[in-house]
Design a protein around this motif. Structure first.
Motif, mmCIF file in Angstrom:
data_model
loop_
_atom_site.group_PDB
_atom_site.id
_atom_site.type_symbol
_atom_site.label_atom_id
_atom_site.label_comp_id
_atom_site.label_asym_id
_atom_site.label_seq_id
_atom_site.Cartn_x
_atom_site.Cartn_y
_atom_site.Cartn_z
ATOM 1 N N GLY A 29 0.820 -1.184 -0.005
ATOM 2 C CA GLY A 29 0.026 0.051 -0.047
ATOM 3 C C GLY A 29 0.794 1.198 0.019
ATOM 4 O O GLY A 29 2.139 1.276 -0.212
ATOM 5 N N ALA A 30 0.148 2.370 0.270
ATOM 6 C CA ALA A 30 0.868 3.737 0.219
ATOM 7 C C ALA A 30 -0.124 4.545 1.202
ATOM 8 O O ALA A 30 -1.193 4.485 1.398
ATOM 9 N N ILE A 31 0.733 5.597 1.665
ATOM 10 C CA ILE A 31 0.151 6.628 2.512
ATOM 11 C C ILE A 31 -0.007 8.031 1.960
ATOM 12 O O ILE A 31 1.020 8.285 1.088
ATOM 13 N N VAL A 32 -0.990 8.492 1.809
ATOM 14 C CA VAL A 32 -1.272 9.862 1.031
ATOM 15 C C VAL A 32 -1.572 11.003 2.226
ATOM 16 O O VAL A 32 -2.415 11.017 3.091
ATOM 17 N N ASP A 33 -0.528 12.120 2.105
ATOM 18 C CA ASP A 33 -0.890 13.249 3.178
ATOM 19 C C ASP A 33 -0.774 13.216 4.481
ATOM 20 O O ASP A 33 -1.749 13.557 5.264
ATOM 21 N N PRO A 34 -0.208 12.293 5.168
ATOM 22 C CA PRO A 34 0.043 12.115 6.766
ATOM 23 C C PRO A 34 0.061 13.492 7.247
ATOM 24 O O PRO A 34 0.974 14.302 6.788
ATOM 25 N N ILE A 67 5.027 6.713 0.455
ATOM 26 C CA ILE A 67 4.486 7.883 1.118
ATOM 27 C C ILE A 67 4.350 8.939 0.538
ATOM 28 O O ILE A 67 5.406 9.262 -0.279
ATOM 29 N N LEU A 68 3.282 9.444 0.015
ATOM 30 C CA LEU A 68 2.823 10.318 -1.098
ATOM 31 C C LEU A 68 2.522 11.741 -0.522
ATOM 32 O O LEU A 68 1.435 11.891 0.314
ATOM 33 N N ASP A 69 2.969 12.808 -0.952
ATOM 34 C CA ASP A 69 2.453 14.187 -0.695
ATOM 35 C C ASP A 69 1.711 14.795 -2.010
ATOM 36 O O ASP A 69 2.415 14.523 -2.984
#
Length: 290
Positions: A29-34, A67-69
Motif C-alpha cells: 500500500g501507500a500513505i497519502v498526505d499524513p 508515502i505520497l504528498d
C-alpha cells in the motif's frame, strides 16, 4: 481490474483527510498526505495522527511501498518523513514542488535553502506511473490551489487533494502564493474527465451545517451536485465566484509555520546551538484580512 481499498483518517484540528490505500491481492500500500500534529499556541509537534496510521497498517499487515504528498500543505505539517523513517519507504511529490520551494525561499529569506526537490526521493511528472503492489498509480499534474499539486489515480480511486471539496461546499481556494483560479478550473475539468464511477478523495472537509465529516464522492456525483460545477459554468463564471469567495478568506492559522516545514519535505529546520529548531515568520509580507 482490482481496485484499491482506501482507509481515511480525519484530523479534526485542521479539517484534514489522510489516507492509506492498498492492493488487496498483495497487501502492499501507500500513505497519502499524513499529518504531523502541531499546536500553534505551544509550538509543539506530536505524532498521534502518524501513530493511528501505523496501528492500522500493522493491524492489516500492509507493506507500505510509498508515502505520497499531493503538495506542500498550508494548514498542517507533513508527517511523511517521520513515517518514512519508521517504515523505510520512499517519499514522492510532484516535480513542480521546486517552484513552490523557490517562491517560499524568498518569502522566508532562506538564502542557503536548496530548491531542487532533493528533500523527497522521487519527483513525479505529469503522466508518470508507478506501482503499488499490482496496482498502477498514475500521476496527474493538478495546479490551481498551488503550483505543485498532483492527483494520484489508482483504479477507481483518485486522491484529488485541495482541488475539490465535498459537493455541498464546492472547490478549494486558489489565492495562496502561486495559486490560480484559472488553473484550478482546468484541473477540475481534467479530473471530471475520469470515469464517472471514480471515487474522488478530497484533502479537507469542514462539515458545514453540523453534518458528519465526509471524504469522498464520485465524479458523477460532483458533476450533478457540486456547488461550483453542477451548472457547468464557463471558466469566467467559475473564476468570478471562486475569486470573490477567496477575497473573504483569512490565511490558514498554521500557514506561515507549515510552509517552511513542508518545503523541507516535512523536516523541521536544523537545530541551532541549543539543539532546538526555530521557525521564521515574515512580518508584513501578507496583508491582514481580519
Amino acid at each position: 481490474m482490482t481496485n484499491p481499498i482506501v482507509q481515511p483518517f480525519w484530523d479534526k484540528p485542521t479539517g484534514s483527510w489522510q489516507y492509506v490505500f492498498h492492493d488487496p491481492e498483495t497487501m502492499k500500500g501507500a500513505i497519502v498526505d499524513p499529518v504531523l500534529d502541531f499546536d500553534p499556541l505551544a509550538a509543539a509537534t506530536g505524532f498521534s495522527n502518524a501513530h493511528r496510521i501505523l496501528e492500522y497498517i500493522r493491524a492489516e499487515r500492509i507493506e507500505v511501498e510509498w508515502i505520497l504528498d499531493t503538495h506542500p500543505h498550508a494548514d498542517h505539517f507533513s508527517a511523511a518523513p517521520y513515517l518514512a523513517d519508521i517504515l523505510n519507504a520512499p517519499r514522492g511529490i510532484g516535480e513542480k514542488v521546486r517552484k513552490v520551494q523557490a517562491l517560499w525561499k524568498e518569502i522566508y529569506h532562506l538564502p542557503d535553502f536548496p530548491t531542487d526537490g532533493s528533500q523527497w526521493d522521487r519527483l513525479f511528472a505529469d503522466g508518470d506511473q508507478f506501482m503499488v503492489g499490482n496496482l498502477p498509480v498514475k500521476v496527474m499534474f493538478s495546479p490551481g490551489h498551488t503550483l505543485a499539486s498532483v492527483t494520484y489515480v489508482c483504479g477507481n480511486a483518485a486522491f484529488v487533494h485541495d482541488t475539490l471539496m465535498m459537493p455541498d461546499v464546492g472547490s478549494s481556494r486558489a489565492d495562496f502564493p502561486g495559486g490560480s483560479s484559472a488553473a484550478l478550473y482546468h484541473t477540475i475539468q481534467r479530473i471530471f474527465a475520469l470515469p464517472e464511477n471514480t471515487r474522488l478523495f478530497i484533502g479537507h472537509d469542514y462539515a458545514p451545517d453540523g453534518r458528519e465529516e465526509q471524504c469522498e464522492a464520485t465524479v458523477a456525483e460532483h458533476k450533478a451536485q457540486n456547488k461550483h460545477f453542477k451548472d457547468n459554468p464557463s471558466e469566467a463564471e467559475y473564476r468570478e465566484v471562486r475569486d470573490a469567495r477567496d477575497a473573504t478568506l483569512g490565511l490558514p492559522e498554521r500557514m506561515l509555520a507549515a510552509l517552511q516545514i513542508n518545503i523541507r519535505g516535512g523536516r523541521l529546520p536544523e537545530p541551532e546551538a541549543d539543539d532546538r529548531s526555530y521557525l521564521k515568520i515574515p512580518l508584513n509580507y501578507f496583508e491582514s484580512r481580519a
